[in-house]
Write a protein that holds these residues in place. Sequence first.
Motif, mmCIF file in Angstrom:
data_model
loop_
_atom_site.group_PDB
_atom_site.id
_atom_site.type_symbol
_atom_site.label_atom_id
_atom_site.label_comp_id
_atom_site.label_asym_id
_atom_site.label_seq_id
_atom_site.Cartn_x
_atom_site.Cartn_y
_atom_site.Cartn_z
ATOM 1 N N LYS A 3 0.817 -1.209 0.000
ATOM 2 C CA LYS A 3 0.000 0.000 0.000
ATOM 3 C C LYS A 3 0.851 1.259 0.000
ATOM 4 C CE LYS A 3 -2.670 -0.777 3.408
ATOM 5 N NZ LYS A 3 -3.425 -0.552 4.588
ATOM 6 N N GLY A 4 2.025 1.177 0.566
ATOM 7 C CA GLY A 4 2.878 2.363 0.647
ATOM 8 C C GLY A 4 2.564 3.137 1.902
ATOM 9 N N HIS A 5 3.499 3.973 2.277
ATOM 10 C CA HIS A 5 3.306 4.759 3.486
ATOM 11 C C HIS A 5 4.117 6.023 3.338
ATOM 12 C CE1 HIS A 5 6.719 1.970 4.116
ATOM 13 N NE2 HIS A 5 7.306 3.115 4.365
ATOM 14 N N ALA A 6 3.649 7.070 4.008
ATOM 15 C CA ALA A 6 4.400 8.322 3.960
ATOM 16 C C ALA A 6 5.529 8.243 4.984
ATOM 17 C CB ALA A 6 3.464 9.465 4.303
ATOM 18 N N ILE A 7 6.674 8.807 4.647
ATOM 19 C CA ILE A 7 7.769 8.862 5.612
ATOM 20 C C ILE A 7 7.587 10.129 6.437
ATOM 21 C CG2 ILE A 7 10.260 9.144 5.870
ATOM 22 C CD1 ILE A 7 10.651 7.310 3.539
ATOM 23 N N PRO A 8 7.327 9.996 7.751
ATOM 24 C CA PRO A 8 7.084 11.193 8.555
ATOM 25 C C PRO A 8 8.359 12.001 8.785
ATOM 26 C CG PRO A 8 7.047 9.227 9.938
ATOM 27 C CD PRO A 8 7.283 8.756 8.536
ATOM 28 N N THR A 9 8.205 13.277 9.025
ATOM 29 C CA THR A 9 9.378 14.065 9.411
ATOM 30 C C THR A 9 9.696 13.723 10.855
ATOM 31 O OG1 THR A 9 7.756 15.804 9.687
ATOM 32 C CG2 THR A 9 9.398 16.161 7.994
ATOM 33 N N ARG A 10 10.969 13.686 11.164
ATOM 34 C CA ARG A 10 11.309 13.263 12.516
ATOM 35 C C ARG A 10 11.869 14.417 13.326
ATOM 36 N NH1 ARG A 10 15.613 9.289 10.248
ATOM 37 N NH2 ARG A 10 13.812 9.200 8.937
ATOM 38 N N GLU A 11 11.730 14.260 14.645
ATOM 39 C CA GLU A 11 12.294 15.224 15.575
ATOM 40 C C GLU A 11 13.728 14.793 15.853
ATOM 41 O OE1 GLU A 11 10.439 16.274 19.568
ATOM 42 O OE2 GLU A 11 8.769 15.478 18.399
ATOM 43 N N ALA A 12 14.681 15.619 15.488
ATOM 44 C CA ALA A 12 16.079 15.247 15.730
ATOM 45 C C ALA A 12 16.546 15.839 17.056
ATOM 46 C CB ALA A 12 16.947 15.743 14.591
ATOM 47 N N TYR A 184 12.252 3.574 8.168
ATOM 48 C CA TYR A 184 12.381 4.528 7.056
ATOM 49 C C TYR A 184 13.845 4.651 6.647
ATOM 50 C CZ TYR A 184 7.851 5.506 9.105
ATOM 51 O OH TYR A 184 6.613 5.373 9.642
ATOM 52 N N SER A 185 14.558 3.570 6.728
ATOM 53 C CA SER A 185 15.968 3.452 6.387
ATOM 54 C C SER A 185 16.160 1.973 6.078
ATOM 55 C CB SER A 185 16.809 3.871 7.595
ATOM 56 O OG SER A 185 18.151 3.501 7.421
ATOM 57 N N THR A 186 16.752 1.651 4.946
ATOM 58 C CA THR A 186 16.782 0.256 4.519
ATOM 59 C C THR A 186 17.609 -0.616 5.468
ATOM 60 O OG1 THR A 186 16.525 0.961 2.243
ATOM 61 C CG2 THR A 186 17.341 -1.276 2.600
ATOM 62 N N PRO A 187 17.013 -1.668 6.029
ATOM 63 C CA PRO A 187 17.775 -2.568 6.895
ATOM 64 C C PRO A 187 18.992 -3.148 6.173
ATOM 65 C CG PRO A 187 15.428 -2.969 7.158
ATOM 66 C CD PRO A 187 15.582 -2.024 5.984
ATOM 67 N N ASP A 230 8.390 -6.200 8.214
ATOM 68 C CA ASP A 230 7.785 -6.363 6.875
ATOM 69 C C ASP A 230 8.850 -6.356 5.794
ATOM 70 O OD1 ASP A 230 5.247 -6.447 7.925
ATOM 71 O OD2 ASP A 230 4.699 -4.388 7.364
ATOM 72 N N TYR A 231 9.798 -5.438 5.923
ATOM 73 C CA TYR A 231 10.879 -5.375 4.923
ATOM 74 C C TYR A 231 11.652 -6.698 4.908
ATOM 75 C CZ TYR A 231 15.227 -4.273 2.533
ATOM 76 O OH TYR A 231 16.297 -4.318 1.668
ATOM 77 N N LEU A 232 12.022 -7.169 6.087
ATOM 78 C CA LEU A 232 12.852 -8.383 6.170
ATOM 79 C C LEU A 232 12.113 -9.593 5.602
ATOM 80 C CD1 LEU A 232 14.284 -7.906 9.782
ATOM 81 C CD2 LEU A 232 15.439 -7.389 7.633
ATOM 82 N N VAL A 233 10.829 -9.713 5.945
ATOM 83 C CA VAL A 233 10.035 -10.858 5.462
ATOM 84 C C VAL A 233 9.889 -10.777 3.942
ATOM 85 C CG1 VAL A 233 7.713 -11.871 5.481
ATOM 86 C CG2 VAL A 233 8.799 -11.194 7.628
ATOM 87 N N PHE A 234 9.590 -9.581 3.448
ATOM 88 C CA PHE A 234 9.391 -9.381 2.007
ATOM 89 C C PHE A 234 10.667 -9.731 1.232
ATOM 90 C CE2 PHE A 234 9.853 -6.375 -1.596
ATOM 91 C CZ PHE A 234 8.824 -6.841 -2.388
ATOM 92 N N VAL A 235 11.771 -9.175 1.677
ATOM 93 C CA VAL A 235 13.036 -9.394 0.962
ATOM 94 C C VAL A 235 13.471 -10.864 1.070
ATOM 95 C CG1 VAL A 235 15.509 -8.859 1.133
ATOM 96 C CG2 VAL A 235 13.838 -7.016 1.001
ATOM 97 N N GLN A 236 13.286 -11.440 2.233
ATOM 98 C CA GLN A 236 13.655 -12.848 2.419
ATOM 99 C C GLN A 236 12.840 -13.743 1.481
ATOM 100 O OE1 GLN A 236 12.142 -14.720 5.991
ATOM 101 N NE2 GLN A 236 14.153 -15.559 6.483
ATOM 102 N N SER A 237 11.530 -13.505 1.378
ATOM 103 C CA SER A 237 10.712 -14.401 0.549
ATOM 104 C C SER A 237 10.948 -14.156 -0.942
ATOM 105 C CB SER A 237 9.227 -14.294 0.911
ATOM 106 O OG SER A 237 8.724 -13.073 0.463
ATOM 107 N N GLU A 238 11.131 -12.891 -1.332
ATOM 108 C CA GLU A 238 11.431 -12.610 -2.751
ATOM 109 C C GLU A 238 12.790 -13.196 -3.128
ATOM 110 O OE1 GLU A 238 9.339 -11.044 -5.054
ATOM 111 O OE2 GLU A 238 7.939 -11.421 -3.422
ATOM 112 N N PHE A 261 9.084 0.023 -0.205
ATOM 113 C CA PHE A 261 10.396 0.178 0.423
ATOM 114 C C PHE A 261 11.411 0.870 -0.485
ATOM 115 C CE2 PHE A 261 8.531 -3.582 2.548
ATOM 116 C CZ PHE A 261 8.365 -3.009 3.795
ATOM 117 N N LYS A 262 11.031 1.100 -1.726
ATOM 118 C CA LYS A 262 11.945 1.779 -2.650
ATOM 119 C C LYS A 262 12.206 3.221 -2.185
ATOM 120 C CE LYS A 262 13.899 2.101 -6.881
ATOM 121 N NZ LYS A 262 14.556 1.196 -7.780
#
Length: 309
Positions: A3-12, A184-187, A230-238, A261-262
């Motif tokens: 579905k996709g998701h927005a990357i929120p702005t973060r408080e640094a 919001y950073s690629t594992p 989700d990223y790990l499961v997706f990449v592992q199965s693909e 995740f792109k």
Amino acid sequence: MNKGHAIPTREAGVKQLAPGVYAYIQAKATWYWSNAGFIVGNDYVVVVDSLATVDLTQRFRDEIRKITDKSIRYLINTHHHGDHTYGNHVFAGATIISHDRCRRELMGTAIMDPGLLNTIFPEFDFRGIAATPAHITFDKHLTLQMDGREIRLLHFGPGHTVDDIIVYLPEEGIIFAGDFIFLYSTPLGMEGSFAGWLKNLDAMAKLDARVYIPGHGPVCGIEGLNLCRDYLVFVQSEARKRFDKGLTVDEAAKDIALGQFKQWPNHERILINMERLWREFRGEDPSTSKLNIAEVFLRMDAMTKAGEL
Ligand SMILES: [Zn+2]
């Protein structure tokens, strides 16, 4: 899932999570930008991770000093990666604590050449970095008792690396997750085990914490842990499908459509993740089956520039 998701702005910067408990969050979660934290007790301070350079770690220490002038007694390393350890010596006088294998990795791996690092990552100044290993190490668990507050250090087996630990505050329901959570950073799974990483996330989720501090990305709740999962499961199965069809690592990395995740920074890490997964699918032990990291980095760089990843 896609579905996709927005990357929120973060408080640094420094973020208080509970009385005396602070996260130190970076504005970015790309290469070498990592989070840290600290816990202030009655008499002393416990720091969780140093940063990738002397300058970044000094800035972190300056932020701690704005909150407290108590001595920094312990420095915990969540794992051996340079963005969590290269600035250890900035906390001179602190007793460093890590997993046994984190110490061994820091002792055994020659530190990357600062000149080379400066060339690859010119936004940082790597001069003066050092591999400073722990004074106290453990395997499964170690608890610090700080004025009635428990600080539990837990190791659940190989995950992001072979030596990751989490820092769990049961009373406060807070977990410094180290690099078990990239949000919001690629594992980046170049050294551990994807299957192990997922087991670690499950073990962590069972602790039912309220707040997680990722190694990279904004402070989150369980939804952040799940998104990383989700990223790990997706990449592992693909990856598994392509491994079974006999594709090479490079072919698989080019072929996988990352979907939502792109948009996560450093999506090119898919290549490194394929390198690890191919070894894992062949049944190799992550402790002994190491990647030639410099070679993979150069290939990843070339493939990224060629628009192949
Ligand atoms: Zn790491």
